[in-house]
Design a protein around this motif. Structure first.
Motif, PDB file in Angstrom:
ATOM      1  N   PRO A 101       0.799  -1.226   0.000  1.00  0.00           N
ATOM      2  CA  PRO A 101       0.000   0.000   0.000  1.00  0.00           C
ATOM      3  C   PRO A 101       0.831   1.276   0.000  1.00  0.00           C
ATOM      4  O   PRO A 101       0.348   2.318  -0.447  1.00  0.00           O
ATOM      5  CB  PRO A 101      -0.824  -0.123   1.288  1.00  0.00           C
ATOM      6  CG  PRO A 101      -0.064  -1.082   2.147  1.00  0.00           C
ATOM      7  CD  PRO A 101       0.574  -2.043   1.192  1.00  0.00           C
ATOM      8  N   ASP A 102       2.070   1.190   0.466  1.00  0.00           N
ATOM      9  CA  ASP A 102       2.929   2.375   0.422  1.00  0.00           C
ATOM     10  C   ASP A 102       3.324   2.723  -1.003  1.00  0.00           C
ATOM     11  O   ASP A 102       3.490   3.901  -1.349  1.00  0.00           O
ATOM     12  CB  ASP A 102       4.174   2.167   1.275  1.00  0.00           C
ATOM     13  CG  ASP A 102       4.970   0.930   0.879  1.00  0.00           C
ATOM     14  OD1 ASP A 102       4.355  -0.040   0.376  1.00  0.00           O
ATOM     15  OD2 ASP A 102       6.203   0.916   1.056  1.00  0.00           O
ATOM     16  N   ALA A 103       3.464   1.707  -1.848  1.00  0.00           N
ATOM     17  CA  ALA A 103       3.865   1.928  -3.244  1.00  0.00           C
ATOM     18  C   ALA A 103       2.654   2.180  -4.141  1.00  0.00           C
ATOM     19  O   ALA A 103       2.748   2.911  -5.133  1.00  0.00           O
ATOM     20  CB  ALA A 103       4.646   0.726  -3.772  1.00  0.00           C
ATOM     21  N   VAL A 104       1.527   1.562  -3.806  1.00  0.00           N
ATOM     22  CA  VAL A 104       0.291   1.726  -4.582  1.00  0.00           C
ATOM     23  C   VAL A 104      -0.801   2.132  -3.592  1.00  0.00           C
ATOM     24  O   VAL A 104      -1.548   1.290  -3.083  1.00  0.00           O
ATOM     25  CB  VAL A 104      -0.078   0.434  -5.328  1.00  0.00           C
ATOM     26  CG1 VAL A 104      -1.311   0.648  -6.205  1.00  0.00           C
ATOM     27  CG2 VAL A 104       1.083  -0.057  -6.182  1.00  0.00           C
ATOM     28  N   PRO A 105      -0.900   3.419  -3.285  1.00  0.00           N
ATOM     29  CA  PRO A 105      -1.790   3.870  -2.203  1.00  0.00           C
ATOM     30  C   PRO A 105      -3.271   3.865  -2.522  1.00  0.00           C
ATOM     31  O   PRO A 105      -4.097   3.988  -1.619  1.00  0.00           O
ATOM     32  CB  PRO A 105      -1.301   5.300  -1.929  1.00  0.00           C
ATOM     33  CG  PRO A 105      -0.676   5.746  -3.210  1.00  0.00           C
ATOM     34  CD  PRO A 105      -0.066   4.515  -3.815  1.00  0.00           C
ATOM     35  N   SER A 106      -3.640   3.734  -3.790  1.00  0.00           N
ATOM     36  CA  SER A 106      -5.064   3.738  -4.151  1.00  0.00           C
ATOM     37  C   SER A 106      -5.381   2.536  -5.026  1.00  0.00           C
ATOM     38  O   SER A 106      -4.502   1.964  -5.677  1.00  0.00           O
ATOM     39  CB  SER A 106      -5.440   5.030  -4.879  1.00  0.00           C
ATOM     40  OG  SER A 106      -4.725   5.152  -6.092  1.00  0.00           O
ATOM     41  N   ALA A 107      -6.660   2.162  -5.029  1.00  0.00           N
ATOM     42  CA  ALA A 107      -7.106   1.003  -5.807  1.00  0.00           C
ATOM     43  C   ALA A 107      -8.551   1.225  -6.223  1.00  0.00           C
ATOM     44  O   ALA A 107      -9.251   2.060  -5.656  1.00  0.00           O
ATOM     45  CB  ALA A 107      -6.982  -0.265  -4.971  1.00  0.00           C
ATOM     46  N   PRO A 108      -9.025   0.477  -7.237  1.00  0.00           N
ATOM     47  CA  PRO A 108     -10.404   0.657  -7.698  1.00  0.00           C
ATOM     48  C   PRO A 108     -11.443   0.237  -6.663  1.00  0.00           C
ATOM     49  O   PRO A 108     -12.605   0.619  -6.763  1.00  0.00           O
ATOM     50  CB  PRO A 108     -10.469  -0.229  -8.945  1.00  0.00           C
ATOM     51  CG  PRO A 108      -9.382  -1.237  -8.751  1.00  0.00           C
ATOM     52  CD  PRO A 108      -8.287  -0.505  -8.040  1.00  0.00           C
TER      53      PRO A 108
END
Length: 296
Positions: free
Chosen positions: A281-288
């Motif tokens: 989550p630190d590298a990809v903080p958002s998701a669909p």
């Protein structure tokens, strides 16, 4: 062109290619995009409603062993619709009407529709199906754009998690009995910065037992029952809380498999972004979509 889609993933792809005005009928399970819900339905469940996960598995096994279909196709409706193209699949007997049944019915329809079967085993083959369907429907440019966009998003995720310590992941596609996800899911896990400790890319989903899952010592368990949304997946996880707790994973999450993992369509890229968000989550903080944490 008059198109009938017999697979939810194909329906999503047809709409993504801009063919919504040419799709004249879909399956009873086609729920995305929302406009698909308004189209005529030409399939129905052969299984009774209200079954538990274990009962569904038993019923599917019994019917397939006797050569009986899981879904029924409305031949009279197809005869009235007179389609030019029917899009189906032969990859999974549990996911759609039998390909042989579709082929036989198509031969009896006066319009003699072309039948295209989309049967991808990997993420690359899913993107290949975009090209196949785009060529067959005169939407080549839209297909090129769709593939380019998906490829760019995949590359962004892989770049974002580059250098991260891969987490050991167990992706459970069913819990009663236990099935581990195969086909494209192990690839999604790898691209998202993980390592699938049980599934094999390009191979079918496989039945295992709980001891095998525990022996794999996963860091993260993704509960993704095929065809279920996230709340239903979480319910299944809680029903098996003792078994899941015994795996010793640091995190157990439930996801919307129907939207992001089960169907080999455009939203698999959303699934990749969701998987990367779960693992890093630190590298990809958002998701669909937000996964549902399972408190055991």
């Amino acid at each position: 062109m008059r198109i009938v889609s017999l697979v939810p993933s194909a329906t999503e792809l047809l709409f993504a290619l801009g063919l919504d005005s040419e799709v004249i009928a879909v399956t009873h399970e086609c729920d995305h995009p929302p406009a698909a819900l308004a189209l005529p339905k030409v399939t129905r469940d052969a299984l009774p409603s209200g079954l538990s996960a274990g009962q569904i598995d038993a019923a599917v096994r019994a019917r397939t062993q006797h050569g009986e279909a899981i879904y029924e196709l409305d031949e009279q409706a197809l005869q009235r619709l007179q389609p030019d193209l029917i899009v189906t699949q032969a990859l999974c007997a549990v996911c759609a009407v039998s390909y042989e049944d579709v082929r036989a019915i198509a031969d009896r329809i006066e319009s003699r529709p072309r039948v295209i079967s989309l049967d991808p085993h990997t993420l690359g083959e899913v993107l290949g199906d975009v090209r196949t369907l785009a060529e067959a429907t005169g939407r080549r440019d839209a297909g090129v754009d769709l593939i380019a966009d998906a490829s760019a998003r995949i590359d962004r995720v892989r770049l974002a998690v580059r250098g991260k310590q891969p987490l050991k992941v167990a992706a459970l596609e069913w819990l009663d009995p236990v099935y581990v996800a195969g086909h494209w899911t192990p690839q999604l896990i790898e691209y998202a910065g993980g390592f699938d400790v049980l599934g094999l890319a390009g191979e079918p989903s496989e039945r295992r037992d709980w001891d095998e899952v525990a022996a794999a010592e996963p860091d993260v368990v993704i509960v993704m029952p095929c065809g279920y949304d996230a709340p239903r997946a979480r319910e299944e996880a809680l029903a098996h809380a003792e078994r899941l707790a015994a795996l010793g994973a640091g995190e157990v999450v439930a996801v919307d498999a129907s939207a992001y993992f089960s169907r080999p369509g455009p939203r698999l890229v959303d699934g990749l972004e969701l998987m990367a968000h779960i693992l890093h989550p630190d590298a990809v903080p958002s998701a669909p979509s937000e996964p549902l944490t399972v408190e055991l």
